[in-house]
Design a protein around this motif. Structure first.
Motif, PDB file in Angstrom:
ATOM      1  N   SER A 213       0.868  -1.179   0.000  1.00 54.96           N
ATOM      2  CA  SER A 213       0.000   0.000   0.000  1.00 54.96           C
ATOM      3  C   SER A 213       0.905   1.229   0.000  1.00 54.96           C
ATOM      4  CB  SER A 213      -0.927   0.004   1.217  1.00 54.96           C
ATOM      5  OG  SER A 213      -0.188   0.167   2.409  1.00 54.96           O
ATOM      6  N   PRO A 214       0.387   2.397  -0.353  1.00 58.34           N
ATOM      7  CA  PRO A 214       1.254   3.572  -0.467  1.00 58.34           C
ATOM      8  C   PRO A 214       2.006   3.926   0.802  1.00 58.34           C
ATOM      9  CG  PRO A 214      -0.861   3.984  -1.506  1.00 58.34           C
ATOM     10  CD  PRO A 214      -0.990   2.676  -0.793  1.00 58.34           C
ATOM     11  N   ASP A 215       1.428   3.623   1.976  1.00 58.72           N
ATOM     12  CA  ASP A 215       2.054   4.019   3.235  1.00 58.72           C
ATOM     13  C   ASP A 215       2.792   2.880   3.940  1.00 58.72           C
ATOM     14  OD1 ASP A 215       0.994   6.601   2.962  1.00 58.72           O
ATOM     15  OD2 ASP A 215      -0.913   5.955   3.838  1.00 58.72           O
ATOM     16  N   SER A 216       2.899   1.744   3.310  1.00 60.25           N
ATOM     17  CA  SER A 216       3.512   0.592   3.974  1.00 60.25           C
ATOM     18  C   SER A 216       5.023   0.576   3.767  1.00 60.25           C
ATOM     19  CB  SER A 216       2.909  -0.707   3.444  1.00 60.25           C
ATOM     20  OG  SER A 216       3.293  -0.922   2.098  1.00 60.25           O
ATOM     21  N   MET A 217       5.681  -0.391   4.369  1.00 65.56           N
ATOM     22  CA  MET A 217       7.121  -0.532   4.257  1.00 65.56           C
ATOM     23  C   MET A 217       7.501  -1.041   2.870  1.00 65.56           C
ATOM     24  SD  MET A 217       7.668  -3.979   6.543  1.00 65.56           S
ATOM     25  CE  MET A 217       9.440  -3.822   6.525  1.00 65.56           C
ATOM     26  N   GLU A 218       8.769  -0.915   2.543  1.00 62.15           N
ATOM     27  CA  GLU A 218       9.270  -1.385   1.256  1.00 62.15           C
ATOM     28  C   GLU A 218       9.812  -2.815   1.384  1.00 62.15           C
ATOM     29  OE1 GLU A 218      10.666   2.843  -0.718  1.00 62.15           O
ATOM     30  OE2 GLU A 218      12.169   1.601   0.288  1.00 62.15           O
ATOM     31  N   PHE A 219       9.576  -3.604   0.331  1.00 60.67           N
ATOM     32  CA  PHE A 219      10.046  -4.983   0.292  1.00 60.67           C
ATOM     33  C   PHE A 219      11.035  -5.170  -0.857  1.00 60.67           C
ATOM     34  CE2 PHE A 219       5.976  -5.390   2.422  1.00 60.67           C
ATOM     35  CZ  PHE A 219       6.188  -6.389   3.358  1.00 60.67           C
ATOM     36  N   SER A 220      12.168  -5.770  -0.561  1.00 57.44           N
ATOM     37  CA  SER A 220      13.054  -6.289  -1.600  1.00 57.44           C
ATOM     38  C   SER A 220      13.044  -7.797  -1.462  1.00 57.44           C
ATOM     39  CB  SER A 220      14.477  -5.739  -1.439  1.00 57.44           C
ATOM     40  OG  SER A 220      14.513  -4.367  -1.725  1.00 57.44           O
ATOM     41  N   GLY A 221      12.711  -8.492  -2.521  1.00 62.12           N
ATOM     42  CA  GLY A 221      12.417  -9.913  -2.380  1.00 62.12           C
ATOM     43  C   GLY A 221      13.264 -10.839  -3.221  1.00 62.12           C
ATOM     44  N   TRP A 222      12.944 -12.110  -3.081  1.00 59.27           N
ATOM     45  CA  TRP A 222      13.624 -13.235  -3.742  1.00 59.27           C
ATOM     46  C   TRP A 222      12.516 -14.224  -4.091  1.00 59.27           C
ATOM     47  CZ3 TRP A 222      18.777 -14.422  -4.804  1.00 59.27           C
ATOM     48  CH2 TRP A 222      19.127 -15.766  -4.958  1.00 59.27           C
ATOM     49  N   TYR A 223      12.214 -14.354  -5.399  1.00 65.33           N
ATOM     50  CA  TYR A 223      11.030 -15.088  -5.818  1.00 65.33           C
ATOM     51  C   TYR A 223      11.433 -16.221  -6.771  1.00 65.33           C
ATOM     52  CZ  TYR A 223       9.092 -10.719  -4.078  1.00 65.33           C
ATOM     53  OH  TYR A 223       8.792  -9.625  -3.299  1.00 65.33           O
ATOM     54  N   PRO A 224      11.585 -17.446  -6.264  1.00 67.42           N
ATOM     55  CA  PRO A 224      12.034 -18.561  -7.105  1.00 67.42           C
ATOM     56  C   PRO A 224      10.880 -19.390  -7.673  1.00 67.42           C
ATOM     57  CG  PRO A 224      12.155 -19.201  -4.802  1.00 67.42           C
ATOM     58  CD  PRO A 224      11.602 -17.794  -4.841  1.00 67.42           C
ATOM     59  N   PHE A 225      11.139 -20.020  -8.809  1.00 62.50           N
ATOM     60  CA  PHE A 225      10.256 -21.075  -9.307  1.00 62.50           C
ATOM     61  C   PHE A 225      11.112 -22.093 -10.061  1.00 62.50           C
ATOM     62  CE2 PHE A 225      10.089 -17.411 -12.125  1.00 62.50           C
ATOM     63  CZ  PHE A 225      10.283 -17.926 -13.389  1.00 62.50           C
ATOM     64  N   TYR A 226      10.555 -23.295 -10.260  1.00 59.95           N
ATOM     65  CA  TYR A 226      11.342 -24.432 -10.757  1.00 59.95           C
ATOM     66  C   TYR A 226      10.620 -25.097 -11.922  1.00 59.95           C
ATOM     67  CZ  TYR A 226      13.251 -23.565  -6.146  1.00 59.95           C
ATOM     68  OH  TYR A 226      13.784 -22.949  -5.044  1.00 59.95           O
ATOM     69  N   ARG A 227      11.388 -25.866 -12.692  1.00 58.18           N
ATOM     70  CA  ARG A 227      10.807 -26.433 -13.916  1.00 58.18           C
ATOM     71  C   ARG A 227       9.852 -27.588 -13.647  1.00 58.18           C
ATOM     72  NH1 ARG A 227      13.791 -31.022 -15.898  1.00 58.18           N
ATOM     73  NH2 ARG A 227      15.882 -31.194 -15.024  1.00 58.18           N
ATOM     74  N   ASP A 228       9.996 -28.256 -12.517  1.00 57.02           N
ATOM     75  CA  ASP A 228       9.031 -29.296 -12.153  1.00 57.02           C
ATOM     76  C   ASP A 228       9.155 -29.600 -10.664  1.00 57.02           C
ATOM     77  OD1 ASP A 228      11.163 -31.232 -11.776  1.00 57.02           O
ATOM     78  OD2 ASP A 228      11.118 -31.650 -13.921  1.00 57.02           O
TER      79      ASP A 228
END
Length: 276
Positions: A213-228
């Protein structure tokens, strides 16, 4: 109808969990206090060295004839990784210029452009299709190059059991938001490249945090996915460990010490990648 309700409830639950984290740990940071952007490749090189990995270029003796190679070797974990950035794909200082060019190439008028910028009018269908095509093509070009580099390095530094990982970092503000970039990336991988040359992909957003939301904290993330699912079982422990260490390392550079929020589903990933 029931499936739609389940999807809505799952996303609402995911958002509620992230909002609770925000209430527990939020510290409002005015835009003027945001740290200077870090050089992604340099900071990730430093992180990999601390983690115990190696730069493959440092392992190649003949620097004069440097072959096509991936970036990192995690010998203990038997993983080779390549880091790519998505700068310039409708992101950063050229984003608006690319947007206007897509309108022109799609046969739209100057009034159409002004309608989007100043009157919040929807993007014409022809321009939207063209931009979608160009985003997909640009991401795919990076993936193809990364896969070539991974195959070359596996032939020299790996074996039949070596896992191959592509790290995709976006370090300039995307015009269409992180979710659009992530889901395009996932779709391209799922449609064309779910094979032995790419076991996993991670999307990360250093320098370009998100907010729920506009007033919330900032997130720097790590978003993985795999082939199976089999690769998920085999590789996810390493990828999660690497991500946990990276976020702590990156947080120290920025002076952030909040505990890491571990996401458990695609819905939680989507909720964390809101457009704010």
């Amino acid at each position: 109808m029931f499936e739609k309700f389940k999807e809505w409830r799952s996303k609402a639950k995911a958002r509620k969990r992230i909002e609770q984290y925000d209430r527990d740990y939020s510290r409002a940071r005015p835009f003027s206090e945001r740290p200077e952007p870090l050089h992604v490749e340099k900071i990730f090189d430093a992180f990999v060295a601390e983690f115990g990995g190696k730069k493959i270029s440092d392992l190649i003796e003949n620097k004069a004839q440097m072959p096509l190679n991936a970036d990192y070797l995690f010998e203990y974990h038997n993983v080779i990784a390549e880091l790519k950035t998505l700068e310039g794909i409708y992101s950063g200082p050229d984003a608006i210029r690319q947007l206007i060019q897509a309108y022109i190439d799609a046969g739209c008028t100057g009034s159409d452009v002004m309608g989007l910028i100043y009157r919040n009018e929807p993007v014409p269908v022809a321009a939207a299709k063209l931009m979608q095509k160009r985003v997909r093509r640009s991401i795919e070009q990076r993936l193809k190059q990364a896969r070539k580099q991974l195959r070359k390095s596996k032939a020299v530094f790996g074996n039949d059991n070596t896992n191959l990982l592509i790290l995709i970092a976006i370090d300039q503000q995307p015009l269409f938001g992180h979710r659009t970039m992530l889901f395009n990336l996932a779709k391209i991988m799922g449609d064309n490249y779910a094979d032995e040359h790419t076991d996993g992909v991670v999307y990360l957003n250093p320098n370009i945090p998100t907010k729920i939301s506009p007033d919330s904290m900032e997130f720097s993330g790590w978003y993985p996915f795999y082939r199976d699912d089999d690769v998920n079982d085999e590789l996810s422990d390493f990828v999660n460990l690497l991500g946990n260490k990276w976020l702590n390392f990156y947080g120290k550079q920025l002076g952030e010490t909040n505990p890491i929020l571990e996401l458990e589903s695609l819905d939680e990933m989507s909720a964390a990648l809101e457009r704010f």
